[in-house]
Design a protein around this motif. Sequence first.
Motif, PDB file in Angstrom:
ATOM      1  N   GLY A  50       1.098   5.915  -8.326  1.00  0.00           N
ATOM      2  CA  GLY A  50      -0.354   5.800  -8.449  1.00  0.00           C
ATOM      3  C   GLY A  50      -0.726   5.228  -9.801  1.00  0.00           C
ATOM      4  N   GLN A  51      -1.974   4.866  -9.941  1.00  0.00           N
ATOM      5  CA  GLN A  51      -2.480   4.243 -11.177  1.00  0.00           C
ATOM      6  C   GLN A  51      -3.110   5.288 -12.080  1.00  0.00           C
ATOM      7  N   CYS A  66      -7.222   8.948 -12.046  1.00  0.00           N
ATOM      8  CA  CYS A  66      -6.081   8.322 -11.389  1.00  0.00           C
ATOM      9  C   CYS A  66      -6.410   8.133  -9.918  1.00  0.00           C
ATOM     10  N   PHE A  69      -1.430   4.921  -4.928  1.00  0.00           N
ATOM     11  CA  PHE A  69      -1.142   3.663  -4.257  1.00  0.00           C
ATOM     12  C   PHE A  69      -0.753   3.953  -2.809  1.00  0.00           C
ATOM     13  N   ALA A  83      -2.068  -5.018  -4.014  1.00  0.00           N
ATOM     14  CA  ALA A  83      -2.726  -5.518  -5.224  1.00  0.00           C
ATOM     15  C   ALA A  83      -4.237  -5.596  -5.022  1.00  0.00           C
ATOM     16  N   TYR A  85      -5.931  -3.745  -3.014  1.00  0.00           N
ATOM     17  CA  TYR A  85      -6.407  -2.365  -2.974  1.00  0.00           C
ATOM     18  C   TYR A  85      -6.652  -1.833  -4.387  1.00  0.00           C
ATOM     19  N   GLN A  86      -5.743  -2.128  -5.305  1.00  0.00           N
ATOM     20  CA  GLN A  86      -5.909  -1.672  -6.687  1.00  0.00           C
ATOM     21  C   GLN A  86      -7.166  -2.282  -7.312  1.00  0.00           C
ATOM     22  N   MET A  90     -10.531  -0.206  -8.586  1.00  0.00           N
ATOM     23  CA  MET A  90     -11.020  -0.273  -9.959  1.00  0.00           C
ATOM     24  C   MET A  90     -12.444  -0.831 -10.011  1.00  0.00           C
ATOM     25  N   ASN A 100     -12.150   2.726 -16.013  1.00  0.00           N
ATOM     26  CA  ASN A 100     -11.311   1.919 -15.134  1.00  0.00           C
ATOM     27  C   ASN A 100     -10.310   1.079 -15.916  1.00  0.00           C
ATOM     28  N   THR A 102      -6.716   0.462 -17.202  1.00  0.00           N
ATOM     29  CA  THR A 102      -5.363   0.875 -16.823  1.00  0.00           C
ATOM     30  C   THR A 102      -4.579   1.263 -18.067  1.00  0.00           C
ATOM     31  N   TRP A 105       0.955   4.264 -15.125  1.00  0.00           N
ATOM     32  CA  TRP A 105       1.067   4.699 -13.735  1.00  0.00           C
ATOM     33  C   TRP A 105       1.853   6.007 -13.698  1.00  0.00           C
ATOM     34  N   TYR A 126       3.989  -4.127 -16.942  1.00  0.00           N
ATOM     35  CA  TYR A 126       2.768  -3.552 -17.497  1.00  0.00           C
ATOM     36  C   TYR A 126       2.558  -4.008 -18.936  1.00  0.00           C
TER      37      TYR A 126
END
Length: 338
Positions: A50-51, A66, A69, A83, A85-86, A90, A100, A102, A105, A126
Motif C-alpha cells: 500500500g501507499q 495510507c 494497492f 498506476a 488507481y494510485q 491521490m 497526498n 507520497t 509504501w 521511489y
Amino acid sequence: MAASSTARSFLQVAATEEVVSPLRVVQIEGLVILKIIKHCKEFSPALVTGQLLGLDVGSVLEVTNCFPFPIREEDEEIEADGANYQLEMMRCLREVNVDNNTVGWYQSTILGSYQTVELIETFMNYQENIRRCVCIIYDPSRSNQGVLALKALKLSDSFMELYRANSFTGEKLREKNLSWVDIFEEIPIKVSNSALISAFMTELESDTPVTQCDYDRLQLSSNPYMERNMEFLIECMDDLSMEQQKFQFYYRSLSRQQAQQQTWLQKRRAENMARKAAGEEPLPEEDPTNPIFKPIPEPSRLESFLITNQIANYCNQINGVAGQSFNRLYLMKSLHDN
C-alpha cells in the motif's frame, strides 16, 4: 543600494545548497497503523502492499494516511490499471484536503523474509522521484506471538551509490567499507495520536488491567512458529551455499587463468631472448587478442549479502522466541509447584 543588496542576498541564498538533515524518526498516526494491520491480516498469508502519505519535515517523516494497492497479477494492462488507481486515489484525497504527498509504501511479510532484490529495486524507483522515503514492514505471523512486528526501513546512502554503479565486487565493497549489515537502516517509529483520540481511547480502556494481548504473550505453544523459522533458515543456508560455490568457481578460474598467463609469459620471454640474440625486434609481452588475458568478471556479492542479512534475521527471531518460551515455561512451572 538596498535593492541591490537584497538581490545579492537572494542570489546567495539560491546558490547555497540546501543541507538535508538526516532522517531520525518516522512518526505514524495510530489510525494509519490500524489500517496497515487490518489490510495485512485480512489477506494473510498473501503478501500485500500500500501507499504511505504524509509530510517530510526536517529530520521527521510524518505518515498521516495510507491506502492499499489492489492485488494484481503480472500483466502489463493490470499494472497500468494499478498506476491509474494510485493517481485516482491521490487525486480524490487532494480534493478532500487530505495529505497526498507520497513518503513511501508499506508491505506485509512472512516471518521477516523481506530482504530481497525486489525490495531494493522498489526503493530505487521511489528514490528517483522522492528525496526521502521509507518502507513500513509488517509481519502478521510475528505479531501473533504478542509483539507488534512493525519496522521502518530505508537504504543506506553508501549502498545506493554502489547500486547505481552496479558494482558489488570485493574491491568496491572494501573501498566503501560496506558489509552486509550496512544495506538497510532501521528508523525508529513513533506513534502519534491527536489529543481527542487519546482522550477517547482513555475512555474506552477497561477497568481490568489484563488485555487479550497480555494473554497472547502467555501462549506456551511456539512450535509452529519455530518450525517455519527453521525451514526458512535451512533454505537460506542452501542458497548461501550456492552463492559460495559461484565464488569458489570464480577463484578457481582466476587462479587457472593466472597460471596460464605465467606460462605464456615465460614462453614469450624465452622467444624474445632468442629474437634478441638473432638481432630481431622483441615481441610484446602482452597480447590482448589472446583469450587468457581476457578478464573474468567477478560475481556480484549483492545476493550473498541479502541472504546473509536474512539468515541473521531468522536467527534473531529464533533466539527471541526461544528466550520468551523458556521464560513462560519457567513461569508455568513455578505456578504449578505453588
